[in-house]
Design a protein around this motif. Structure first.
Motif, PDB file in Angstrom:
ATOM      1  N   LEU A 188       0.850  -1.191   0.000  1.00  0.00           N
ATOM      2  CA  LEU A 188       0.000   0.000   0.000  1.00  0.00           C
ATOM      3  C   LEU A 188       0.885   1.241   0.000  1.00  0.00           C
ATOM      4  N   LEU A 199      -7.485  -0.240  -3.184  1.00  0.00           N
ATOM      5  CA  LEU A 199      -8.648  -1.068  -2.858  1.00  0.00           C
ATOM      6  C   LEU A 199      -9.060  -1.939  -4.041  1.00  0.00           C
ATOM      7  N   ILE A 202      -7.136  -5.103  -3.896  1.00  0.00           N
ATOM      8  CA  ILE A 202      -7.679  -6.012  -2.889  1.00  0.00           C
ATOM      9  C   ILE A 202      -8.979  -6.651  -3.367  1.00  0.00           C
ATOM     10  N   ARG A 203      -9.825  -5.879  -4.014  1.00  0.00           N
ATOM     11  CA  ARG A 203     -11.080  -6.445  -4.538  1.00  0.00           C
ATOM     12  C   ARG A 203     -10.791  -7.524  -5.583  1.00  0.00           C
ATOM     13  N   ILE A 217       0.055  -7.832   3.548  1.00  0.00           N
ATOM     14  CA  ILE A 217      -0.126  -6.429   3.207  1.00  0.00           C
ATOM     15  C   ILE A 217       0.854  -5.609   4.025  1.00  0.00           C
ATOM     16  N   CYS A 252      -9.003  -2.909   3.767  1.00  0.00           N
ATOM     17  CA  CYS A 252      -8.573  -4.037   2.932  1.00  0.00           C
ATOM     18  C   CYS A 252      -8.983  -5.364   3.569  1.00  0.00           C
TER      19      CYS A 252
END
Length: 299
Positions: A188, A199, A202-203, A217, A252
């Motif tokens: 990140l 994001l 992560i999705r 992460i 996340c």
């Protein structure tokens, strides 16, 4: 959400600690195959400063145990201690395949080593190696850790990843078909990425099929010896504050499936190499903030 420490304790009946080891490998975007200098955030040690390169494995294991054994409960007998053999620096499936196979088999020959974890790149996983690791997985659990960092091609080109997202997807499919546990690394705060960009990564991982086994992460860290450090020193760019990182990392976690195991949410930079952000060294404070938001220990 499940954390790796809890999963391992449930599986093996006690705390399991990680031994940072080196397979003596390099990387295709260091030796000229894909590029030189590695990913821009990677140090000269290949992000494995806690491992001892070019040292016999038995000696590495012995020294790594000395570094971590103080974390075991004092009343836990030596013969009851359990470890993960973590081949960490650079790309640990890149090089002489026979030599690497022997090394991985040697690591698993130690009764106290209960898991083999191999950090590598998706573009350095031959079918031969995947098949071999699948066979080893019948003896003891084998984890393969893939350094994705982001799904956004523009960011990947900027930091010099050297492979495209379809390469990751192919490697992920082959590893999962072989029955192996896959853990994906995400950073990140990469330069140029918005909160929504992060994001979105992560999705994407949350939607993988089969479901992603594990995730690491961490915050982008500017480390001495990396190409990014030179860029940052010439022209500093914005980095996430602790508050921003904790809030984003917590979001996340909420996006990920319950089945995905959380392996890391903080990162552990070597203080002598860390340029920024300095708050990364206050691991206990970051852990406490994350615990308040996600309701469990971050590792």
């Amino acid at each position: 959400m499940k954390t790796v420490s809890k999963v391992l304790k449930d599986q093996f009946g006690s705390k399991v600690l990680k031994l940072s080891l080196s397979a003596g490998c390099t990387c295709p975007n260091r030796d000229g195959t894909k590029g030189y200098g590695g990913c821009s955030f990677c140090t000269e040690g290949g992000s494995g400063e806690f491992a001892s390169a070019f040292t016999p494995l038995a000696e590495q294991i012995r020294e790594a145990k000395k570094k971590v054994d103080g974390k075991f409960p004092k009343d836990l007998a030596v013969e009851e201690r359990r470890y993960i053999a973590y081949f960490q620096p650079f790309t640990n499936t890149y090089g002489d395949q026979d030599r690497l196979k022997h090394l991985f088999q040697e690591a698993l020959s130690y009764p106290e080593i209960v898991v083999l974890s191999i950090a590598t790149r998706p573009d350095c996983l031959s079918d031969e190696m995947v098949c071999f690791l699948s066979d080893l997985n019948q003896e003891k659990p084998v984890w393969v850790e893939l350094g994705l960092q982001t799904i956004h091609e523009r960011t990947a080109q900027d930091f010099g990843r050297g492979y495209t997202l379809d390469v990751f997807e192919d490697a992920y499919r082959r590893l999962k078909e072989a029955g192996l546990t896959v853990i994906v690394h995400v950073i990140l705060g990469l330069p140029g990425e918005t909160r929504e960009d992060m994001l979105e990564t992560i999705r994407y991982l949350a939607a993988l099929s089969p479901t992603l086994d594990g995730i690491k992460i961490q915050m982008l860290q500017i480390l001495k010896g990396s190409r990014l450090a030179k860029t940052y020193e010439k022209e500093p760019f914005p980095l996430l504050s602790m508050d921003e990182y904790v809030e984003l990392a917590s979001e996340c976690v909420r996006l990920l499936p319950e089945e995905t195991v959380l392996h890391r949410l903080t990162g552990d930079p070597p203080w002598r190499l860390l340029i920024a952000p300095k708050w990364c060294t206050d691991k206990k404070r970051v852990w406490n903030r994350l615990r308040d938001l996600i309701g469990t220990d971050p590792e």
